[in-house]
Design a protein around this motif. Structure first.
Motif, mmCIF file in Angstrom:
data_model
loop_
_atom_site.group_PDB
_atom_site.id
_atom_site.type_symbol
_atom_site.label_atom_id
_atom_site.label_comp_id
_atom_site.label_asym_id
_atom_site.label_seq_id
_atom_site.Cartn_x
_atom_site.Cartn_y
_atom_site.Cartn_z
ATOM 1 N N GLU A 100 2.453 11.985 0.065
ATOM 2 C CA GLU A 100 2.157 13.160 0.688
ATOM 3 C C GLU A 100 2.784 14.236 -0.366
ATOM 4 N N ARG B 102 1.614 6.523 17.094
ATOM 5 C CA ARG B 102 2.175 7.228 16.226
ATOM 6 C C ARG B 102 3.025 8.262 16.674
ATOM 7 N N THR C 242 0.945 -1.285 0.038
ATOM 8 C CA THR C 242 0.207 -0.109 0.059
ATOM 9 C C THR C 242 0.762 1.231 0.060
ATOM 10 N N PRO D 160 -3.525 12.129 0.282
ATOM 11 C CA PRO D 160 -4.611 11.295 0.012
ATOM 12 C C PRO D 160 -4.899 10.146 1.254
#
Ligand code: ADP
Ligand code: MG
Length: 724
Positions: free
Chosen positions: A220, A454, A216, A301
């Motif tokens: 950016e 994160r 995948t 996206p």
């Protein structure tokens, strides 16, 4: 078209922002309305035809003509209902841009008095654009210059709107008469298969239900915006996408006040406009904000499989350029439009997803799922350690040299950042932890991997390849690049690594080891092997450059030299044994990239020369003449002229240096052409021509700061960066 600086400034200052009307306040009303999605296809096709097509897509097989005919009819019917009158194969030749060749649906009758709309399966499957002007690196001998485009059913067709013209665009691959790839999509699709097979095989250790693994990608995109009039007043921007001259403004990005600041209204409307077009094309832009430099922005996206994500990025760049025109703006995708101001990148966030809905790079909740995570995590790092140089070559371009070779953004040294938590986990696994003498229970360590927030891992913004909690973020990709090149390499090196891993683990299991034990033993070996590629510190620092050299990591700062890694012995072995490239294909792609680099530098060199010789020198001389008149007049009155004389001398020094440097550049350019082959040309341009740009610029920029502002011909940095 060229426009004077002051007209351009006036035009730019008078712009009004263009209001954008959304088609509906609900995005779901128009989302993907210009895409021939699988749902749309289902509505237009008989049930069995639809499932036939889906099967072909899933298995990555060739579609037969009978099936293609049915899809073509459906696609045409849908496209015409949307107002499309023509169709094109939409492909991505090695130039890095997109290309298309339009044909109309309309077929006239024999008498040419009437006609019908027609689109046959054969036209859907294959087209033959006159390919002779696309780069092929010698793959197409002149007597057989044909190139073929062939439908890629795994990336959906869409309708592109330009003004009132609507065209059905069919994503395709581009190959030569003999089937050699003339684009990056062919190798990309091959690596997508390859990594699927390798990862599915490894997943069998953990979960037999995994039958499909997809790499995948979520990119950016950074970019600059500049007013159209100012853009056209800068011939260098028009010709090369960057300013080859220009003194630094007194206020640049030092104050950091642009980053995440409020978006100017005109820019905001532009964003809203292109995002709406993107949404209609099924591209969901989820974030938008200002970037570090003035005039710089970013959008990202929602991620998808690598192949469609690459297509969407190429498509979005096209859409942005088109929509910008409506707002009298120009989008600059160049990696370094302005010297001394932050450059633009295109972070490539990459992971692996299974058909069971698992992200293989996300730590799990159970020890078993953690072992699976650790397997894919460590193998990716090991792959990077094996092929760091190859990955470096995949991001090499004249534009990106300004970032990777310079003192900003990720450096040219490839390394991985994984954060302190995972560093500790890896260290404990290989017994590297201080004060722990006895062998640790490995499964205990694996079980203890926390669900990584994160924030835990995303602190280091200087690393070129960072683990960010559930994916790797490859930050060294250039903003104008197609993601296909780095993705081909990343997919390929991880796939090869997973294959090697499987062989090693199976051998241990065959030798009597329990599966878990065997996996951990192999992983431990990899962690030890890959230590050199792991770095948690400041990647911009000189200490790291020194340390990296000690570790034996490459630090190749220019494209002409970095591209060589793509044809090294280990790269050849990887590509050829896995069927990604044939020898002649790889050599041809190498040649095309070298030629592209040489051409880029050649164009920059010529535009630089033209600007200096036809604008800067004449303007500086004019100003000198004014000074001379002034001195003459003052002398007649026996007044002091020392200031004028100092200025005059100063300008003269720079003018002479400038003239010399331009001459040296001309000589170097002529000599570069004497090189034997594409490689020699590129290296000569890189080592001999390119460095002279800096000398020229020093003196030209000095003149910009000495000569009367009212006669300076080119829009200055402060105007390019701050008028919006
Ligand atoms: P940053 O902090 O680096 O600016 P952003 O939130 O702007 O991060 O971007 C994160 C990107 O990561 C998005 O493009 C998103 O689609 C992508 N992404 C998230 N999860 C995955 C995944 N599993 N695989 C690939 N890309 C992903
Ligand atoms: Mg990022």
């Amino acid at each position: 078209m060229s426009i004077s600086r002051f007209d351009a400034i006036e035009n730019a200052l008078m712009r009004e922002s263009i209001d954008v009307k959304l088609p509906s306040s609900k995005i779901s009303d128009f989302f993907a309305s210009n895409v021939f999605t699988s749902e749309t296809m289902r509505a237009y096709l008989a049930e069995d035809t639809f499932f036939g097509v889906m099967e072909v897509i899933k298995a990555g097989k060739k579609i037969n003509l009978e099936l293609a005919d049915k899809v073509a009819v459906a696609m045409q019917e849908w496209a015409i209902s949307k107002g499309a009158t023509s169709y094109t194969h939409w492909f991505q030749p090695l130039t890095g841009a997109t290309a298309q060749k339009h044909d109309t649906f309309f077929v006239p009758s024999f008498e040419q008095t009437k006609g019908i709309e027609k689109f046959k399966g054969s036209a859907l499957i294959q087209q033959e654009p006159d390919g002779s002007s696309f780069p092929s690196g010698g793959l197409r001998v002149t007597f057989e210059a044909r190139g073929y485009t062939a439908w890629d059913p795994s990336s959906p067709a869409f309708i592109m709107t330009v003004g009132s013209a609507k065209t059905l665009c069919i994503p395709t691959i581009f190959v030569s008469y003999n089937g050699e790839a003339l684009d990056f999509k062919v190798p990309l699709l091959k690596t997508q298969r390859l990594i699927n097979d390798a990862a599915v095989a490894v997943c069998q250790y953990f979960d037999k239900a995994v039958t499909n693994v997809v790499p995948t990608l979520g990119w950016e995109q950074e970019y600059f915006l500049v007013d159209e009039a100012l853009y056209f007043a800068r011939p260098d921007l028009v010709a090369t996408g960057r300013t080859v001259l220009g003194a630094a403004p007194p206020k640049g990005q030092q104050l950091d006040d642009h980053y995440f600041g409020s978006i100017p209204e005109r820019v905001h409307n532009f964003m809203l406009d292109f995002e709406t077009e993107a949404l209609k094309l099924g591209i969901t832009i989820s974030t938008r904000h200002n970037e570090v430099a003035p005039g710089q922005y970013e959008c990202a996206p929602v991620f998808s499989d690598v192949n469609t994500a690459v297509d969407k990025n190429q498509l979005l760049m096209e859409v942005m350029e088109k929509v910008a025109g409506r707002h009298s703006l120009k989008v600059l995708f160049h990696e370094k439009p302005y010297a001394g101001v932050n450059g633009s990148g295109k972070h490539n966030n990459w992971s692996l997803g299974t058909n069971t809905g698992v992200n293989l790079l996300a730590p799990g909740k159970t020890p078993e799922s953690n072992l699976q995570f650790l397997t894919f995590f460590v193998n990716t790092i090991k792959a990077l350690d094996n092929h760091a140089d190859l990955l470096r070559s995949a991001i090499a371009s004249a534009g990106n040299d300004h970032r990777l070779g310079a003192n900003e953004a990720p450096p040219a040294i490839i390394s991985a950042f994984i954060g302190s938590t995972l560093t500790n986990v890896l260290n404990s696994l290989i017994g590297k932890e201080e004060g722990k003498a006895d062998t640790p229970d490995l499964m205990d360590i694996v079980a203890s991997i926390p669900n990584l927030e994160r924030d835990n891992t995303d602190r280091n913004r200087t690393s070129p390849f960072a683990f960010t909690g559930n994916k790797f973020e490859f930050r060294a990709v250039g903003s104008s690049a197609t993601c296909a090149r780095p993705m081909v390499v990343l997919n390929a090196i991880v796939a090869q690594q997973l294959k090697d891993f499987k062989v090693a683990v199976d051998a241990l299991i065959e030798g009597g080891k329990a599966q878990e034990e065997a996996i951990l033993e192999v992983l431990k070996g990899y962690i030890k092997d890959a230590q050199a590629i792991l770095f948690e510190g400041d990647n911009y620092s000189q200490e790291w450059a020194d340390e990296a050299e000690k570790r034996g990591l490459s630090n190749v700062k220019t494209t002409a030299h970095a591209l060589k890694f793509m044809v090294s012995d280990s790269a050849r072995e990887l590509f050829i044994s896995n069927g990604i490239y044939r020898t002649e294909e790889l050599d041809a792609h190498y040649e095309v990239l070298l030629e592209k680099y040489t051409m880029d530098i050649d164009i920059e060199s010529k535009i630089l020369e033209e600007l200096v010789v036809t604008q800067i020198i004449p303007f500086a001389i004019n100003y000198q003449n004014n000074l001379l008149d002034n001195i003459q007049g003052l002398s007649n009155l026996q007044l002091q002229t020392s200031l004028q004389e100092r200025l005059l001398r100063n300008i003269n020094t720079h003018l002479n240096e400038l003239g010399d440097a331009v001459e040296r550049m001309q000589t170097a350019r002529a000599k570069a052409h004497e090189g034997a082959d594409a490689e020699a040309h590129a290296i000569a341009y890189c080592d001999e021509v390119r460095p002279i740009f800096d000398d020229i610029r020093t003196h030209a920029d000095a003149l910009e700061q000495l000569v009367d502002d009212q006669s300076w011909p080119l829009p200055k940095y402060r105007e390019l960066l701050f008028i919006r």
